[in-house]
Design an enzyme around this catalytic site. Structure first.
Site, PDB file in Angstrom:
ATOM      1  N   HIS A  13       0.857  -1.189   0.000  1.00 53.26           N
ATOM      2  CA  HIS A  13       0.000   0.000   0.000  1.00 53.26           C
ATOM      3  C   HIS A  13       0.891   1.236   0.000  1.00 53.26           C
ATOM      4  O   HIS A  13       1.819   1.340   0.809  1.00 53.26           O
ATOM      5  CB  HIS A  13      -0.896   0.028   1.244  1.00 53.26           C
ATOM      6  CG  HIS A  13      -1.753   1.261   1.291  1.00 53.26           C
ATOM      7  ND1 HIS A  13      -2.971   1.331   0.646  1.00 53.26           N
ATOM      8  CD2 HIS A  13      -1.543   2.470   1.844  1.00 53.26           C
ATOM      9  CE1 HIS A  13      -3.476   2.547   0.823  1.00 53.26           C
ATOM     10  NE2 HIS A  13      -2.626   3.251   1.543  1.00 53.26           N
ATOM     11  N   ASP A  40     -15.238   2.713   7.278  1.00 57.72           N
ATOM     12  CA  ASP A  40     -14.169   3.587   6.788  1.00 57.72           C
ATOM     13  C   ASP A  40     -14.620   4.386   5.576  1.00 57.72           C
ATOM     14  O   ASP A  40     -14.272   5.567   5.445  1.00 57.72           O
ATOM     15  CB  ASP A  40     -12.915   2.781   6.440  1.00 57.72           C
ATOM     16  CG  ASP A  40     -11.854   3.702   5.860  1.00 57.72           C
ATOM     17  OD1 ASP A  40     -11.395   4.580   6.605  1.00 57.72           O
ATOM     18  OD2 ASP A  40     -11.534   3.594   4.663  1.00 57.72           O
ATOM     19  N   ARG A  69     -14.316  12.847   6.640  1.00 57.60           N
ATOM     20  CA  ARG A  69     -13.041  13.510   6.980  1.00 57.60           C
ATOM     21  C   ARG A  69     -12.583  14.409   5.847  1.00 57.60           C
ATOM     22  O   ARG A  69     -12.014  15.477   6.065  1.00 57.60           O
ATOM     23  CB  ARG A  69     -11.975  12.455   7.279  1.00 57.60           C
ATOM     24  CG  ARG A  69     -12.202  11.758   8.610  1.00 57.60           C
ATOM     25  CD  ARG A  69     -11.337  10.512   8.727  1.00 57.60           C
ATOM     26  NE  ARG A  69      -9.943  10.778   8.485  1.00 57.60           N
ATOM     27  CZ  ARG A  69      -9.096   9.923   7.898  1.00 57.60           C
ATOM     28  NH1 ARG A  69      -9.502   8.745   7.507  1.00 57.60           N
ATOM     29  NH2 ARG A  69      -7.835  10.253   7.732  1.00 57.60           N
ATOM     30  N   SER A  90      -7.640   3.846   9.035  1.00 55.56           N
ATOM     31  CA  SER A  90      -8.358   3.779   7.768  1.00 55.56           C
ATOM     32  C   SER A  90      -7.648   2.819   6.806  1.00 55.56           C
ATOM     33  O   SER A  90      -8.251   1.903   6.242  1.00 55.56           O
ATOM     34  CB  SER A  90      -8.434   5.188   7.172  1.00 55.56           C
ATOM     35  OG  SER A  90      -8.806   5.163   5.829  1.00 55.56           O
ATOM     36  N   LYS A 137      -8.728  -1.620   6.015  1.00 59.32           N
ATOM     37  CA  LYS A 137      -9.000  -2.193   4.703  1.00 59.32           C
ATOM     38  C   LYS A 137      -8.015  -3.322   4.380  1.00 59.32           C
ATOM     39  O   LYS A 137      -8.387  -4.349   3.829  1.00 59.32           O
ATOM     40  CB  LYS A 137      -8.929  -1.097   3.631  1.00 59.32           C
ATOM     41  CG  LYS A 137     -10.146  -0.174   3.695  1.00 59.32           C
ATOM     42  CD  LYS A 137     -10.003   1.032   2.784  1.00 59.32           C
ATOM     43  CE  LYS A 137      -9.065   2.065   3.332  1.00 59.32           C
ATOM     44  NZ  LYS A 137      -9.161   3.408   2.825  1.00 59.32           N
TER      45      LYS A 137
HETATM   46  N1  URA Z   1      -5.784   6.634   2.477  1.00 56.65           N
HETATM   47  C1  URA Z   1      -6.770   5.992   3.143  1.00 56.65           C
HETATM   48  O1  URA Z   1      -7.229   4.939   2.726  1.00 56.65           O
HETATM   49  N2  URA Z   1      -7.224   6.542   4.276  1.00 56.65           N
HETATM   50  C2  URA Z   1      -6.731   7.686   4.788  1.00 56.65           C
HETATM   51  O2  URA Z   1      -7.176   8.120   5.827  1.00 56.65           O
HETATM   52  C3  URA Z   1      -5.713   8.352   4.073  1.00 56.65           C
HETATM   53  C4  URA Z   1      -5.258   7.793   2.912  1.00 56.65           C
END
Ligand code: URA
Length: 425
Positions: free
Chosen positions: A82, A161, A168, A183, A187
């Protein structure tokens, strides 16, 4: 339980109890807690932080809001990557097939671009026919038959999320490290990967502008992954200048294919190989040589199969923007700075990115760079080519390129920052 007491606890710098966290995440997902109440709580978290136990519980509650995927039926170990997002960050494209060619399975759930950073799905959608939306069954099938899959996360994965991130985004609370870490990791843990390598970007083109914030984010995410049984490692990597020589959807696909063909810009190749080594190590794959898999065409073979399995034609001509505009160097000497943020905003304004989730993107739009920091340039030579289908956007894009580069006198000593700045395990 009532939401006002939860907000007051965090407003007054208290620690949220596990029961408060479980309740507020569940109630918000079900619509019992209103957006304005969750925004107040998110702002209290941004201002007052959360400790390790709170962040772990918050992450677990977001995972529990949806489904968990399971790749245990695969014969290979799984490894995912990621990136926190940057300009010209096309690394997932060559990396996923490369790691698959070396023996791991790569389930890569990716996103779309928002703002000045591009999104992997937008890039791949410039390949005619390619589909980002797969059912869980199709995803498992592509992964099983080709070794790698890059697709959109389904709606069932961490729905808390999805809702909270959108909130947010419009309440000035994206930048809270506990909220970013939970967050991303909710995932990734729900996705069910066995190991995870995080590419935490640092610099003007990244979320994290300084290395100390990036280290804190990386440590928090590595802790969350490790505590959940996912072998997690983070590399902190430079995002002060764009990665490679392109920023834009089809332009970045073209550059990724060059890397898979054994060429491509040195920084993209270096980072792709560094991340591949970390992923293979985390997945427990021994004796693999990613540099060899790029050179001998085996990574390219997986790329072609992976694109075709998702409906894409790996031989199709990629879209090209209708109009080009060349920016030339204003002086002769050594290029010592080329700012990632300014280039990212310009690519976005040319049509490569979107301002709102529902906006379309132009496949051919973006920027091609003809020089990188450290290169010698001559006044009047092409420095960048801007691409768009809508030439009225040139002026707006050029405004964001004001002051994005510096040229020093010829012979000036210049050492480029290393790509990998730190490693956190
Ligand atoms: N990417 C995400 O998936 N969540 C965040 O809060 C910031 C970047």
């Amino acid at each position: 339980m009532d939401v006002i007491s939860v907000i007051r606890t965090k407003r007054d710098r208290g620690e949220l109890s596990p029961e408060q966290i479980d309740w507020v995440i569940d109630a918000y997902t079900r619509g019992v807690v209103a957006d304005e109440q969750m925004s107040a709580l998110a702002m209290a978290i941004l201002l007052n932080g959360m400790n390790r136990a709170e962040i772990a519980r918050w992450t677990a509650a977001m995972i529990a809001s949806g489904e968990r995927m399971d790749f245990s039926s695969l014969s290979r170990p799984t490894a995912d990557k990621h990136s926190t997002g940057g300009v010209g960050d096309k690394i997932t494209l060559p990396l996923a097939p490369l790691v698959a060619a070396c023996g791991a399975a790569v389930p890569q759930l990716s996103g779309r671009g928002l703002g000045h950073t591009g999104g992997t799905l937008d890039k791949l959608e410039s390949i005619p026919g390619w589909r980002a939306l797969l059912s869980n069954e199709e995803m498992l099938n592509v992964l099983d038959t080709t070794g790698a899959v890059i697709c959109a996360a389904g709606d069932g994965l961490a729905p808390a999320d999805k809702k909270l991130y959108a909130l947010r985004d419009v309440t000035g609370t994206v930048e809270a490290i506990p909220l970013i870490a939970s967050s991303i990791m909710s995932k990734k843990i729900a996705e069910g990967t066995g190991s995870l390598v995080l590419d935490v970007k640092v610099g003007s083109g990244a979320f994290m502008k300084n290395i100390e914030d990036a280290r804190e984010l990386a440590r928090t995410m590595v802790g969350l992954g490790t505590d959940s049984g996912v072998k997690t490692v983070a590399l902190l990597t430079d995002m002060s200048t764009p990665l490679g020589l392109t920023a834009g959807n089809a332009l970045e696909v073209r550059e990724s294919v060059e890397v898979l063909a054994g060429g491509g810009p040195a920084d993209v190749v270096e980072l792709t190989i560094a991340l591949a080594r970390e992923m293979l190590d985390a997945a427990g794959v021994k004796d693999a040589d990613p540099a060899k898999a790029l050179a001998d065409g085996s990574a390219m073979d997986v790329w072609r199969r992976m694109i075709a399995a998702q409906g894409g034609d790996p031989d199709a001509k990629l879209p090209v923007a209708r109009e080009q505009h060349v920016v030339t160097a204003s002086a002769s000497g050594v290029l010592t700075r080329l700012d990632a943020y300014g280039v990212g905003v310009a690519a976005w304004r040319l049509g490569a990115g979107r301002a709102r989730k529902e906006d379309p993107v132009q496949a051919g739009a973006g920027i091609e760079l003809h020089a990188k920091p450290g290169d010698s340039v001559v006044a009047g030579q092409p420095l960048m080519t801007l691409h768009t289908d809508t030439p009225e956007k040139f002026e707006y894009a050029l405004a964001s390129l004001e002051g994005v580069y510096d040229v020093a006198a010829a012979g000036t000593d210049f050492t480029a920052a290393p790509i990998v700045l730190d490693r956190i395990a």
